[in-house]
Design a protein around this motif. Structure first.
Motif, mmCIF file in Angstrom:
data_model
loop_
_atom_site.group_PDB
_atom_site.id
_atom_site.type_symbol
_atom_site.label_atom_id
_atom_site.label_comp_id
_atom_site.label_asym_id
_atom_site.label_seq_id
_atom_site.Cartn_x
_atom_site.Cartn_y
_atom_site.Cartn_z
ATOM 1 N N ILE A 131 0.866 -1.050 -0.037
ATOM 2 C CA ILE A 131 -0.150 -0.057 -0.023
ATOM 3 C C ILE A 131 0.956 1.344 0.047
ATOM 4 N N ALA A 132 0.613 1.954 -0.884
ATOM 5 C CA ALA A 132 1.309 3.394 -0.968
ATOM 6 C C ALA A 132 0.651 4.496 -0.787
ATOM 7 N N MET A 133 1.118 5.223 0.276
ATOM 8 C CA MET A 133 0.284 6.495 0.717
ATOM 9 C C MET A 133 1.559 7.629 0.691
ATOM 10 N N SER A 140 3.114 12.397 7.179
ATOM 11 C CA SER A 140 1.958 12.466 8.305
ATOM 12 C C SER A 140 0.768 13.073 7.697
ATOM 13 N N THR A 163 7.253 7.067 -1.567
ATOM 14 C CA THR A 163 8.738 6.419 -1.070
ATOM 15 C C THR A 163 8.209 5.505 0.615
ATOM 16 N N THR A 220 11.840 -1.927 1.620
ATOM 17 C CA THR A 220 11.322 -0.555 1.571
ATOM 18 C C THR A 220 11.651 0.171 0.366
ATOM 19 N N ILE A 372 7.390 5.380 14.362
ATOM 20 C CA ILE A 372 7.430 6.416 13.251
ATOM 21 C C ILE A 372 6.374 5.838 12.197
ATOM 22 N N TYR A 373 6.396 4.660 11.803
ATOM 23 C CA TYR A 373 5.464 4.392 10.574
ATOM 24 C C TYR A 373 4.065 3.997 11.108
ATOM 25 N N GLY A 374 3.133 4.163 10.159
ATOM 26 C CA GLY A 374 1.510 3.998 10.584
ATOM 27 C C GLY A 374 1.311 4.928 11.490
ATOM 28 N N THR A 376 3.210 8.528 13.117
ATOM 29 C CA THR A 376 4.175 8.834 14.402
ATOM 30 C C THR A 376 3.590 8.923 15.676
HETATM 31 C C1 LIG Z 1 10.379 1.312 7.396
HETATM 32 C C2 LIG Z 1 9.217 1.926 6.870
HETATM 33 C C3 LIG Z 1 8.198 1.393 6.278
HETATM 34 C C4 LIG Z 1 7.287 2.152 5.824
HETATM 35 N N1 LIG Z 1 6.310 1.433 5.065
HETATM 36 C C5 LIG Z 1 5.182 2.284 4.477
HETATM 37 C C6 LIG Z 1 4.222 1.834 3.557
HETATM 38 O O1 LIG Z 1 4.113 0.562 3.284
HETATM 39 N N2 LIG Z 1 3.405 2.646 3.122
HETATM 40 C C7 LIG Z 1 3.211 3.908 3.187
HETATM 41 O O2 LIG Z 1 2.448 4.530 2.578
HETATM 42 N N3 LIG Z 1 4.209 4.561 3.969
HETATM 43 C C8 LIG Z 1 5.298 3.640 4.630
HETATM 44 N N4 LIG Z 1 6.165 4.359 5.542
HETATM 45 C C9 LIG Z 1 5.946 5.868 5.756
HETATM 46 C C10 LIG Z 1 5.649 6.054 7.162
HETATM 47 O O3 LIG Z 1 4.363 5.934 7.414
HETATM 48 C C11 LIG Z 1 5.881 7.518 7.381
HETATM 49 O O4 LIG Z 1 7.438 7.731 7.420
HETATM 50 C C12 LIG Z 1 5.453 8.118 8.381
HETATM 51 O O5 LIG Z 1 4.031 8.447 8.132
HETATM 52 C C13 LIG Z 1 5.845 9.599 8.968
HETATM 53 O O6 LIG Z 1 5.878 10.492 7.731
HETATM 54 P P1 LIG Z 1 7.249 11.294 7.223
HETATM 55 O O7 LIG Z 1 8.367 10.369 7.220
HETATM 56 O O8 LIG Z 1 6.874 11.858 5.856
HETATM 57 O O9 LIG Z 1 7.600 12.334 8.421
HETATM 58 P P2 LIG Z 1 6.778 13.589 8.688
HETATM 59 O O10 LIG Z 1 5.430 13.526 8.395
HETATM 60 O O11 LIG Z 1 7.681 14.752 7.728
HETATM 61 O O12 LIG Z 1 7.000 13.875 10.172
HETATM 62 C C14 LIG Z 1 8.484 14.595 10.726
HETATM 63 C C15 LIG Z 1 8.296 14.637 12.276
HETATM 64 O O13 LIG Z 1 7.352 15.758 12.306
HETATM 65 C C16 LIG Z 1 6.375 15.408 13.236
HETATM 66 N N5 LIG Z 1 4.905 15.817 13.096
HETATM 67 C C17 LIG Z 1 4.384 15.747 11.980
HETATM 68 N N6 LIG Z 1 3.048 16.077 11.980
HETATM 69 C C18 LIG Z 1 2.980 16.593 13.250
HETATM 70 C C19 LIG Z 1 1.871 17.247 14.012
HETATM 71 N N7 LIG Z 1 0.754 17.277 13.579
HETATM 72 N N8 LIG Z 1 2.248 17.588 15.321
HETATM 73 C C20 LIG Z 1 3.407 17.374 15.818
HETATM 74 N N9 LIG Z 1 4.528 16.518 15.318
HETATM 75 C C21 LIG Z 1 4.238 16.233 13.949
HETATM 76 C C22 LIG Z 1 6.392 13.707 13.141
HETATM 77 O O14 LIG Z 1 5.772 13.149 14.382
HETATM 78 C C23 LIG Z 1 7.866 13.570 12.884
HETATM 79 O O15 LIG Z 1 8.566 13.393 14.259
HETATM 80 C C24 LIG Z 1 6.835 3.495 6.295
HETATM 81 C C25 LIG Z 1 8.321 4.095 6.878
HETATM 82 C C26 LIG Z 1 9.243 3.497 7.189
HETATM 83 C C27 LIG Z 1 10.340 4.103 7.697
#
Ligand SMILES: Cc1cc2nc3c(=O)[nH]c(=O)nc-3n(C[C@H](O)[C@H](O)[C@H](O)COP(=O)(O)OP(=O)(O)OC[C@H]3O[C@@H](n4cnc5c(N)ncnc54)[C@H](O)[C@@H]3O)c2cc1C
Length: 388
Positions: A131-133, A140, A163, A220, A372-374, A376
């Motif tokens: 699944i690609a979000m 987030s 990504t 990943t 972090i994932y699913g 934060t």
């Molecule tokens: C190993 C791995 C597997 C993954 N698998 C998948 C997958 O299969 N499919 C998919 O779609 N995604 C996947 N992800 C992505 C994952 O869901 C995202 O990395 C995660 O949702 C955070 O998004 P971001 O990395 O862009 O961080 P950002 O959203 O940029 O967040 C950066 C920081 O800002 C903070 N932050 C963000 N919003 C707020 C807020 N409102 N208030 C306070 N702090 C905030 C966060 O908590 C974090 O500390 C995966 C990630 C990893 C590392």
């Protein structure tokens, strides 16, 4: 270990779960642990492993019988899988994405024609899913998704990049969250859809496989879409209302992560108990030091609290009453417990805990991402704080 932590009978676990546990324990010992170093080097299990899971019925547990599965409701078998993997510090590649995250979307929103096409391969392991979000600029803030799908005759033309996609490099079918209508200034969430994208489609490509600090046996990847034609019959549910589907399904994804987390904590305790019983320091078994006993007692207390919370959420999920806030609480608490417990159990291993051939080192590296994932921990707190 999960059994050893039990203060009372765990509600809802039956002989069928115990038999399943015995089967998975054998599978891990005989077919996973001996090959795990090769899986880590390859960045994923071989396809034959998923077909093996298909043969054993693991991929179809929650799939209704009419689509070739066992029709079980609820995630208890998934909990057993996580517990058994964690006992040996392994992961089953992208299995959890396939069965715990993608499947609920298909069962709730796919129509019969789509299910008839997808389910035979889904259950056998011939068709693996992802699944690609997440996108490079949007994690987030899901409503900020920029991948677009423009309607053109009887297909959509998909363009954009994703990504961090678990299992993305090997998936045959990807649920891609994309924008099918421009954002409504009054409601940024409107206009998102989920397309079922066949990864053999022209214009689909896999980019880098990201090098991570943990989860080495789970790929990943980055995914790219360049004028990928997706037939309209591959829209999941209705167009433009995909954000609502995500809101509905994310609690289940978070519960799956929560149960993986308490299971990892329980696995770490078991590893530390075995290690400290065998290791002698200053002429004494390490397990005889009061510090070791106290650390393990604290770890067991926290892990049992996490397990009890998850067990309650499993019940709520089975009753269709698991709320977004419940799942957020469970994921937040269990992943934080996992971080603390795995760290303390590694400490009890001394220098060997830092060596990757010891499963505790893998549990430590794998633990970091669950906060972090699913969603934060910070995002989960915003959900919890909004709950009535
Ligand atoms: C190993 C791995 C597997 C993954 N698998 C998948 C997958 O299969 N499919 C998919 O779609 N995604 C996947 N992800 C992505 C994952 O869901 C995202 O990395 C995660 O949702 C955070 O998004 P971001 O990395 O862009 O961080 P950002 O959203 O940029 O967040 C950066 C920081 O800002 C903070 N932050 C963000 N919003 C707020 C807020 N409102 N208030 C306070 N702090 C905030 C966060 O908590 C974090 O500390 C995966 C990630 C990893 C590392």
């Amino acid at each position: 270990m999960a059994e050893a932590l039990r203060l009372a009978e765990r509600p809802g676990f039956t002989d069928a779960h115990h038999d399943f546990r015995a089967m998975i324990r054998r599978l891990v010992e005989e077919e996973v642990a001996p090959h795990y170093a090769t899986w880590e080097e390859a960045g994923a299990p071989p396809r034959s492993f998923y077909r093996r899971l298909g043969e054993l019925g693991v991929l179809g547990i929650e799939v209704p019988e009419r689509w070739g599965g066992s029709g079980v409701e609820g995630m208890r078998f998934s909990a057993v899988l996580s517990e058994e993997a964690s006992r040996r510090g392994v992961v089953f590649g992208a299995l959890r994405v396939h069965t715990d995250i993608v499947l609920p979307y298909l069962l709730r929103y796919a129509d019969d024609e789509q299910l008839a096409r997808i389910m035979p391969g889904f259950v056998s392991g011939e068709t693996m899913t992802a699944i690609a979000m997440t996108e490079p600029d949007t994690g987030s803030d899901v409503a900020g998704i920029r991948t677009t799908a423009r309607r053109d005759g009887d297909s959509y033309v998909l363009n954009g990049a994703k990504t961090f996609i678990t299992g993305g490099a090997h998936a045959d079918l990807v649920l891609v969250v994309c924008r099918t209508s421009p954002p409504d200034p009054a409601d940024k969430r409107h206009g998102l859809s989920i397309l079922l994208v066949d990864t053999t489609s022209p214009g689909f490509s896999v980019g880098r496989r990201l090098k991570k600090i943990g989860l080495q046996a789970q790929d990943t990847a980055e995914l790219h879409f360049e004028d990928v034609r997706v037939p309209v019959e591959n829209v999941l549910g209705a167009p433009d209302v995909g954000f609502g589907y995500l809101t509905h399904n994310l609690p289940k994804e978070r519960l799956s992560i929560a149960l993986g987390s308490y299971a990892a904590a329980a696995g770490a305790i078991e590893l530390a108990r075995d290690y400290t019983a065998a290791r002698r320091v200053f002429g004494t078994a390490l397990s005889d030091f009061q510090n070791t006993k106290f650390v393990l007692a604290e770890c067991r207390t926290e892990t049992l609290a996490a397990q009890t919370l998850v067990d309650r959420c499993l019940e709520l999920d089975e009753q269709g009453r698991l709320t977004a806030a419940d799942a957020a609480v469970a994921k937040l608490f269990c992943t934080e417990v996992q971080g603390r417990v795995v760290d303390r159990c590694l400490q009890l291993h001394g220098g060997y805990g830092y060596v990757t051939e010891y499963p505790i080192a893998r549990l430590y590296a794998d633990a970091r991402v669950t906060r972090i994932y699913g969603g934060t921990s910070e995002v989960l707190k915003t959900i919890i704080s909004k709950a009535p």
